[in-house]
Write a protein that holds these residues in place. Sequence first.
Motif, PDB file in Angstrom:
ATOM      1  N   GLY A  52       0.790  -1.228   0.000  1.00 48.42           N
ATOM      2  CA  GLY A  52       0.000   0.000   0.000  1.00 48.42           C
ATOM      3  C   GLY A  52       0.822   1.277   0.000  1.00 48.42           C
ATOM      4  N   LEU A  53       2.120   1.164  -0.351  1.00 47.30           N
ATOM      5  CA  LEU A  53       2.987   2.357  -0.361  1.00 47.30           C
ATOM      6  C   LEU A  53       2.715   3.240  -1.585  1.00 47.30           C
ATOM      7  CD1 LEU A  53       6.274   0.588   0.803  1.00 47.30           C
ATOM      8  CD2 LEU A  53       4.964   2.261   2.118  1.00 47.30           C
ATOM      9  N   LEU A  54       2.485   2.598  -2.716  1.00 43.62           N
ATOM     10  CA  LEU A  54       2.118   3.314  -3.949  1.00 43.62           C
ATOM     11  C   LEU A  54       1.201   2.424  -4.781  1.00 43.62           C
ATOM     12  CD1 LEU A  54       5.445   4.894  -5.362  1.00 43.62           C
ATOM     13  CD2 LEU A  54       3.479   6.148  -4.492  1.00 43.62           C
ATOM     14  N   ALA A  55       0.189   3.019  -5.382  1.00 42.58           N
ATOM     15  CA  ALA A  55      -0.758   2.233  -6.194  1.00 42.58           C
ATOM     16  C   ALA A  55      -0.112   1.750  -7.491  1.00 42.58           C
ATOM     17  CB  ALA A  55      -1.993   3.065  -6.505  1.00 42.58           C
ATOM     18  N   THR A  56       0.675   2.626  -8.129  1.00 52.27           N
ATOM     19  CA  THR A  56       1.338   2.270  -9.401  1.00 52.27           C
ATOM     20  C   THR A  56       2.805   2.708  -9.317  1.00 52.27           C
ATOM     21  OG1 THR A  56       0.552   4.370 -10.355  1.00 52.27           O
ATOM     22  CG2 THR A  56      -0.768   2.413 -10.785  1.00 52.27           C
ATOM     23  N   PRO A  57       3.684   1.794  -8.907  1.00 53.92           N
ATOM     24  CA  PRO A  57       5.072   2.184  -8.565  1.00 53.92           C
ATOM     25  C   PRO A  57       6.009   2.560  -9.722  1.00 53.92           C
ATOM     26  CG  PRO A  57       4.401   0.155  -7.433  1.00 53.92           C
ATOM     27  CD  PRO A  57       3.391   0.413  -8.504  1.00 53.92           C
ATOM     28  N   ILE A  58       5.644   2.230 -10.983  1.00 56.16           N
ATOM     29  CA  ILE A  58       6.592   2.461 -12.086  1.00 56.16           C
ATOM     30  C   ILE A  58       6.054   3.514 -13.051  1.00 56.16           C
ATOM     31  CG2 ILE A  58       8.075   1.352 -13.816  1.00 56.16           C
ATOM     32  CD1 ILE A  58       7.186  -1.376 -12.659  1.00 56.16           C
TER      33      ILE A  58
END
Length: 412
Positions: A177-183
Amino acid sequence: MLKSLNKTLLGAALIGASFAPHAFAETTLNALFMAQAAYSEADVRAMTDAFVKANPDIKINLEFVPYEGLHDKTVLAQGSGGGYDVVLFDVIWPAEYATNKVLVDVSSRITDEMKKGVLPGAWTTVQYEGKYYGMPWILDTKYLFYNKEILEKAGIKAPPKTWDELAEQAKTIKDQGLLATPIAWSWSQAEAAICDYTTLVSAYGGDFLKDGKPAFQSGGGLDALKYMVASYTSGLTNPNSKEFLEEDVRKVFENGDAAFALNWTYMYNMANDPKDSKVAGKVGVVPAPGVAGKSEASAVNGSMGLGITSASQHPDEAWKYITFMTSQATQNAYAKLSLPIWASSYADPAVTKGQEELISAAKVGLAAMYPRPTTPKYQELSTALQQAIQESLLGQSTPEDALKSAAENSGL
């Protein structure tokens, strides 16, 4: 008597004019640059001001366009019979520009000192069939940038060394849950997407062409597009990547909304600037990853050169300007946005200070640079591939069908 006096006055005026401090004939050069990535517009203006100060008899008219307009502006200006004296050109264009006589062959102007001093890989930027069509200026490839703080929070000890590891790490970040879309990628239907695709083609050991014919529709070329589609459909990639150019990627990363981003050199120091970036001090950079059993790292040759157009009426002055802009002194002074083409610059603390991590990545990345295809029909090929990538990402076509269609429409 009056006629004689007039003649004397006229003669005196002409003699006076010949000794006037500003009586030299001023040459005006028109120069075309791009308004994104690498050196900023302000930097190019500052470099040019320094040149004009040292050469007051030469005036430079600068024009800046987005990268996407650089090629067509250059070519259309040639056709109009006017246009530019000096142009910035991408590594993918010398074949076309040489074949169509857009750029002047400057082989006779390249000195032995230049040949020895410039990194060997940089020369590939300006060469075609053994001739030189300018001086390399921007030595660049795409690197993998990562947010150190987000990786730490996710318990990830080191950035990925393979593309599969990148997907695994992005999934860990997403699952926590740190980032929804990490790239974040630059996959807009533009040359930016071809640069990302080429990086992956190099990782997978693919070929663009074999014996002058398309070969990207199988092997590493197909594997590269399949990876892009998998990253997109898995939700690990920011869905807006399909519209992003490099500046969009930079802004998303600087806002803390990406754990990983593929981008050019210039992003390192910009993302580390606390005036504009929320992630200053947390920016990591490594060479773009490899593929297990196939490659250790991957990289696209994104370098650019400065050349003299065949329409220029002032080739000597144009060359003087080019050699100033590409000189070691100028490049070292502006090394924070684009690394120098000169080998000995990397031993200069003024160049390396504060960007040791970037230079460490550059030593691997610049050595691994993979070329986009060298063909006079590059623009047609690129357009066909851009469409194939977009159709695949949107699910309108399978990677196999999209690349097969691109091969048929490539003009080769």
